[in-house]
Design a protein around this motif. Structure first.
Motif, PDB file in Angstrom:
ATOM      1  N   LEU A 284      -5.528   1.791   7.994  1.00  0.00           N
ATOM      2  CA  LEU A 284      -5.078   1.727   6.704  1.00  0.00           C
ATOM      3  C   LEU A 284      -5.561   0.359   6.080  1.00  0.00           C
ATOM      4  O   LEU A 284      -5.778   0.059   4.919  1.00  0.00           O
ATOM      5  CB  LEU A 284      -3.481   1.630   6.640  1.00  0.00           C
ATOM      6  N   ASP A 285      -5.645  -0.611   7.019  1.00  0.00           N
ATOM      7  CA  ASP A 285      -5.822  -2.099   6.745  1.00  0.00           C
ATOM      8  C   ASP A 285      -7.366  -2.202   6.413  1.00  0.00           C
ATOM      9  O   ASP A 285      -7.714  -3.351   5.963  1.00  0.00           O
ATOM     10  CB  ASP A 285      -5.242  -3.127   7.459  1.00  0.00           C
ATOM     11  N   ASP A 286      -8.249  -1.257   7.055  1.00  0.00           N
ATOM     12  CA  ASP A 286      -9.491  -1.411   7.079  1.00  0.00           C
ATOM     13  C   ASP A 286     -10.220  -1.084   5.618  1.00  0.00           C
ATOM     14  O   ASP A 286      -9.633  -0.351   4.891  1.00  0.00           O
ATOM     15  CB  ASP A 286     -10.218  -0.366   8.184  1.00  0.00           C
ATOM     16  N   ASP A 287     -11.472  -1.766   5.350  1.00  0.00           N
ATOM     17  CA  ASP A 287     -12.035  -1.659   4.283  1.00  0.00           C
ATOM     18  C   ASP A 287     -13.490  -1.413   4.456  1.00  0.00           C
ATOM     19  O   ASP A 287     -14.314  -1.811   3.398  1.00  0.00           O
ATOM     20  CB  ASP A 287     -11.743  -2.405   3.125  1.00  0.00           C
TER      21      ASP A 287
ATOM     22  N   ARG B 181       3.991  -4.028   4.402  1.00  0.00           N
ATOM     23  CA  ARG B 181       2.648  -3.621   3.776  1.00  0.00           C
ATOM     24  C   ARG B 181       2.581  -2.226   2.937  1.00  0.00           C
ATOM     25  O   ARG B 181       1.682  -1.893   2.439  1.00  0.00           O
ATOM     26  CB  ARG B 181       1.611  -3.929   4.801  1.00  0.00           C
ATOM     27  N   TYR B 182       3.672  -1.432   3.655  1.00  0.00           N
ATOM     28  CA  TYR B 182       3.326  -0.006   3.266  1.00  0.00           C
ATOM     29  C   TYR B 182       4.455   0.589   2.723  1.00  0.00           C
ATOM     30  O   TYR B 182       5.630   0.296   3.080  1.00  0.00           O
ATOM     31  CB  TYR B 182       3.131   0.857   4.687  1.00  0.00           C
TER      32      TYR B 182
ATOM     33  N   ALA C  44      -2.074   1.863  11.393  1.00  0.00           N
ATOM     34  CA  ALA C  44      -2.123   0.771  10.604  1.00  0.00           C
ATOM     35  C   ALA C  44      -3.613   0.007  10.559  1.00  0.00           C
ATOM     36  O   ALA C  44      -3.873  -0.392   9.597  1.00  0.00           O
ATOM     37  CB  ALA C  44      -1.265  -0.365  11.387  1.00  0.00           C
ATOM     38  N   CYS C  45      -4.399  -0.100  11.774  1.00  0.00           N
ATOM     39  CA  CYS C  45      -5.737  -0.490  11.568  1.00  0.00           C
ATOM     40  C   CYS C  45      -6.419   0.127  10.567  1.00  0.00           C
ATOM     41  O   CYS C  45      -7.549  -0.362  10.040  1.00  0.00           O
ATOM     42  CB  CYS C  45      -6.231  -0.674  13.024  1.00  0.00           C
TER      43      CYS C  45
ATOM     44  N   ASP D  49       7.728  -1.888   7.923  1.00  0.00           N
ATOM     45  CA  ASP D  49       6.520  -2.864   7.568  1.00  0.00           C
ATOM     46  C   ASP D  49       6.416  -3.012   5.766  1.00  0.00           C
ATOM     47  O   ASP D  49       5.976  -2.035   5.360  1.00  0.00           O
ATOM     48  CB  ASP D  49       5.342  -2.527   8.146  1.00  0.00           C
TER      49      ASP D  49
ATOM     50  N   MET E  73       0.899  -1.150  -0.081  1.00  0.00           N
ATOM     51  CA  MET E  73      -0.075  -0.003  -0.008  1.00  0.00           C
ATOM     52  C   MET E  73       0.908   1.275   0.030  1.00  0.00           C
ATOM     53  O   MET E  73       1.881   1.415   0.574  1.00  0.00           O
ATOM     54  CB  MET E  73      -0.950  -0.041   1.122  1.00  0.00           C
TER      55      MET E  73
END
Length: 278
Positions: free
Chosen positions: A231-234, A25-26, A228-229, A23, A1
């Protein structure tokens, strides 16, 4: 991301990159008014200038908006005065939201503040620092305690408009007390006052600031986890969350909501400390 962070070199921005920078993921792009050496891509732009910031939103998935125009006043200034800096800060908010929408980002994380509901504290201090019956829950309406808090309330409402009218997910983070690493503990503000010569350790003023921070503290690692929570949420369309650790005496209390909605599980609690670090 791919994540753009405005005002990235400040206290909150460095908490994010210190704890999430490695991380996988980012991938962070750091936007600030001045260049600072960093292992992450850094761009220099003024958020008051839409044409300067707009190109840096291309290819991003999310923006974390932390930047604040200097001179907007602080939460301790309750005079109902208005100045150019405050007006420019609101213009900057519009620039960031417009750029995010125009570039097709998935989400905006807005650094709001406890001062958006800060009149709960102002009307109940110092009891609020000890009485768990005095809380601002998730449904607490905006109760800004200053022009600073008012601008944060405005940013949240602008975010809701962006979410409902344009389909971008918006997260308002009503941040409590986050400090640089040397003061990242619930005695941080009290110790800072000692270091500045404002009071002595153990004085009434010292103990007051300890009591306050034990409720409002959000550790740097808990702040990064909350980011992070989000950013990861949709799942969220628009929502706000109180940026505090799992403090037993917190008066900003929507931890159950944050846990159930975005999976935030803070690791720290101000009551775990009975004194400053040695």
């Amino acid at each position: 991301m791919d994540v753009l962070v405005t005002g990235a070199h400040g206290t909150v921005g460095t908490a994010i990159t210190d704890h999430l920078g490695d991380d996988d993921r980012y991938t962070f792009t750091l936007l600030d008014i001045e260049d600072v050496p960093s292992p992450h891509e850094t761009v220099v732009a003024d958020i008051r200038e839409y044409d300067e910031i707009r190109p840096h939103f291309e290819g991003q998935d999310a923006v974390v908006h932390l930047a604040l125009i200097p001179g907007t006043g602080g939460p301790d200034s309750r005079a109902l005065t208005w100045n150019t800096a405050q007006a420019e800060n609101l213009e900057a908010l519009h620039n960031v939201y417009e750029a995010a929408i125009d570039a097709g980002l998935d989400s905006i994380l807005f650094a709001s503040s406890n001062h958006a509901v800060g009149m709960v504290e102002a009307k109940n201090a110092p009891e609020v620092y000890h009485d768990r019956g005095i809380v601002a829950g998730h449904e607490e309406p905006h109760r800004p305690d200053s022009p600073y808090g008012l601008t944060k309330s405005y940013g949240e409402d602008l975010g809701r408009l962006a979410a409902e009218a344009h389909g971008i997910r918006v997260y308002g983070l009503r941040l409590g007390t986050i400090r640089n690493p040397e003061y990242d503990h619930p005695y941080g503000d009290a110790e800072y006052g000692v270091d500045e010569g404002r009071w002595e350790r153990g004085s009434d003023a010292y103990e007051k600031w300890v009591a306050r921070m034990k409720g409002l503290w959000q550790s740097r690692r808990d702040l990064a986890q909350m980011v992070a929570c989000c950013l990861d949420d949709d799942s969220v369309e628009w929502d706000h969350f109180y940026g505090v650790s799992g403090n037993e005496r917190r008066w900003l209390d929507d931890l159950d909501h944050a846990r159930e909605t975005i999976g935030y599980e803070p690791r720290d609690d101000g009551e775990q400390w009975d004194g400053p670090p040695e």
